[in-house]
Design a protein around this motif. Structure first.
Motif, PDB file in Angstrom:
ATOM      1  N   GLN A  16       4.134 -31.494 -17.493  1.00 18.31           N
ATOM      2  CA  GLN A  16       5.217 -32.450 -17.771  1.00 18.31           C
ATOM      3  C   GLN A  16       5.820 -32.213 -19.153  1.00 18.31           C
ATOM      4  O   GLN A  16       7.034 -32.268 -19.327  1.00 18.31           O
ATOM      5  CB  GLN A  16       4.697 -33.885 -17.692  1.00 18.31           C
ATOM      6  N   ALA A  31       7.982 -29.219 -18.925  1.00 16.47           N
ATOM      7  CA  ALA A  31       9.179 -29.501 -18.131  1.00 16.47           C
ATOM      8  C   ALA A  31      10.215 -30.302 -18.909  1.00 16.47           C
ATOM      9  O   ALA A  31      11.416 -30.136 -18.698  1.00 16.47           O
ATOM     10  CB  ALA A  31       8.796 -30.243 -16.852  1.00 16.47           C
ATOM     11  N   THR A  32       9.771 -31.163 -19.800  1.00 15.29           N
ATOM     12  CA  THR A  32      10.710 -32.000 -20.564  1.00 15.29           C
ATOM     13  C   THR A  32      11.080 -31.392 -21.917  1.00 15.29           C
ATOM     14  O   THR A  32      11.875 -31.977 -22.644  1.00 15.29           O
ATOM     15  CB  THR A  32      10.109 -33.402 -20.806  1.00 15.29           C
ATOM     16  N   ASP A  78      14.830 -23.731 -17.270  1.00 16.04           N
ATOM     17  CA  ASP A  78      16.132 -24.083 -16.709  1.00 16.04           C
ATOM     18  C   ASP A  78      16.003 -25.437 -16.009  1.00 16.04           C
ATOM     19  O   ASP A  78      14.901 -25.854 -15.649  1.00 16.04           O
ATOM     20  CB  ASP A  78      16.616 -22.992 -15.739  1.00 16.04           C
ATOM     21  N   PRO A  79      17.113 -26.147 -15.808  1.00 16.67           N
ATOM     22  CA  PRO A  79      17.047 -27.510 -15.249  1.00 16.67           C
ATOM     23  C   PRO A  79      16.356 -27.605 -13.893  1.00 16.67           C
ATOM     24  O   PRO A  79      15.591 -28.546 -13.647  1.00 16.67           O
ATOM     25  CB  PRO A  79      18.516 -27.929 -15.154  1.00 16.67           C
ATOM     26  N   ALA A  80      16.587 -26.655 -13.003  1.00 13.70           N
ATOM     27  CA  ALA A  80      15.977 -26.731 -11.673  1.00 13.70           C
ATOM     28  C   ALA A  80      14.456 -26.613 -11.766  1.00 13.70           C
ATOM     29  O   ALA A  80      13.720 -27.390 -11.146  1.00 13.70           O
ATOM     30  CB  ALA A  80      16.540 -25.635 -10.770  1.00 13.70           C
ATOM     31  N   SER A 111      12.637 -27.258 -14.372  1.00 14.47           N
ATOM     32  CA  SER A 111      12.143 -28.447 -15.064  1.00 14.47           C
ATOM     33  C   SER A 111      11.968 -29.619 -14.114  1.00 14.47           C
ATOM     34  O   SER A 111      10.969 -30.325 -14.158  1.00 14.47           O
ATOM     35  CB  SER A 111      13.101 -28.850 -16.194  1.00 14.47           C
ATOM     36  N   ILE A 112      12.952 -29.813 -13.239  1.00 15.75           N
ATOM     37  CA  ILE A 112      12.879 -30.930 -12.285  1.00 15.75           C
ATOM     38  C   ILE A 112      11.725 -30.727 -11.311  1.00 15.75           C
ATOM     39  O   ILE A 112      10.955 -31.658 -11.044  1.00 15.75           O
ATOM     40  CB  ILE A 112      14.224 -31.101 -11.536  1.00 15.75           C
ATOM     41  N   VAL A 113      11.594 -29.518 -10.772  1.00 21.36           N
ATOM     42  CA  VAL A 113      10.515 -29.230  -9.817  1.00 21.36           C
ATOM     43  C   VAL A 113       9.156 -29.485 -10.464  1.00 21.36           C
ATOM     44  O   VAL A 113       8.295 -30.156  -9.882  1.00 21.36           O
ATOM     45  CB  VAL A 113      10.623 -27.772  -9.304  1.00 21.36           C
ATOM     46  N   TYR A 168       8.444 -31.241 -13.253  1.00 29.31           N
ATOM     47  CA  TYR A 168       8.248 -32.622 -13.674  1.00 29.31           C
ATOM     48  C   TYR A 168       7.872 -33.516 -12.500  1.00 29.31           C
ATOM     49  O   TYR A 168       6.954 -34.325 -12.598  1.00 29.31           O
ATOM     50  CB  TYR A 168       9.499 -33.161 -14.373  1.00 29.31           C
ATOM     51  N   GLU A 169       8.619 -33.380 -11.395  1.00 29.76           N
ATOM     52  CA  GLU A 169       8.339 -34.230 -10.234  1.00 29.76           C
ATOM     53  C   GLU A 169       6.957 -33.966  -9.654  1.00 29.76           C
ATOM     54  O   GLU A 169       6.238 -34.894  -9.283  1.00 29.76           O
ATOM     55  CB  GLU A 169       9.416 -34.054  -9.174  1.00 29.76           C
ATOM     56  N   HIS A 228       4.368 -35.359 -12.150  1.00 26.16           N
ATOM     57  CA  HIS A 228       4.386 -36.825 -12.110  1.00 26.16           C
ATOM     58  C   HIS A 228       3.696 -37.337 -10.846  1.00 26.16           C
ATOM     59  O   HIS A 228       2.899 -38.281 -10.897  1.00 26.16           O
ATOM     60  CB  HIS A 228       5.825 -37.337 -12.187  1.00 26.16           C
TER      61      HIS A 228
END
Length: 192
Positions: A63, A66-67, A72-74, A76-78, A80-81, A84
């Protein structure tokens, strides 16, 4: 000199002594087995706590990475989710959530180029090293826990343990089954 006469015990007393010795031996064996089972259950509790700590560390480091804005944003989202979901998962769904985090880590860090890109950013070398260490420690902690569970299960299957209920009210130990294969790019990194 006249030899002293030997006193023979009546057969009933001799039989009672042998019965008492046999009962003492059985009692010692049962006590030793119950103690061993108790030590195995304590080892399972300790190894599960260590596994939980390693899983939490892996999710936290993921996490944090990722933050951090390094990926890259994609990606990071994968990450992080998945991290989490692994941290917030209920106990009955935890193995699945942790496996999904492993899959996400392999998807993002499947190529060495992604790890090298992370290392180029300021602070990226430390972040990559910390993630690699966390990813490597999870399989070791899980293996140690599952070995403890296997030993306790083997002992609990013995007829003597079941007959005398030496396990008491302790729940039957369960292994932690998950996909913990590390990403290739992180698995071979030297470090802590």
């Amino acid at each position: 000199m006249v030899p002293a006469p030997t006193v023979a015990l009546p057969p009933v007393i001799e039989t009672l002594i042998w019965i008492a010795v046999a009962l003492l031996a059985i009692g010692l064996y049962l006590s030793w087995t119950a103690g061993r089972l108790d030590r195995l259950h304590a080892r399972i509790d300790a190894s599960r706590a260590a596994l939980d700590a390693q899983l939490l560390r892996r999710a936290s480091v993921t996490q944090e990475l990722a933050t951090s804005g390094v990926l890259d944003p994609a990606a990071s989202i994968v990450l992080y989710e998945a991290a989490h979901a692994a941290r917030q998962a209920e106990e009955e769904r935890r193995e699945v959530a942790e496996s999904e985090l492993s899959t996400a880590l392999r998807a993002v860090f499947g190529e060495t180029a992604q790890v090298e890109a992370v290392k180029q950013v300021p602070g990226g070398e430390d972040a990559a090293g910390e993630l690699a260490a966390a990813v490597r420690r999870v399989p070791m902690a899980r293996r140690f826990h599952n070995d403890s569970v296997r030993a306790a299960r083997a002992l609990r299957r013995h007829r003597t343990v079941r007959l005398f209920r030496l396990a008491g009210h302790a729940p039957f130990p369960l292994a932690f089954e998950m996909d913990d294969e590390p990403p290739v790019a992180l698995a071979d990194r030297p470090g802590t």
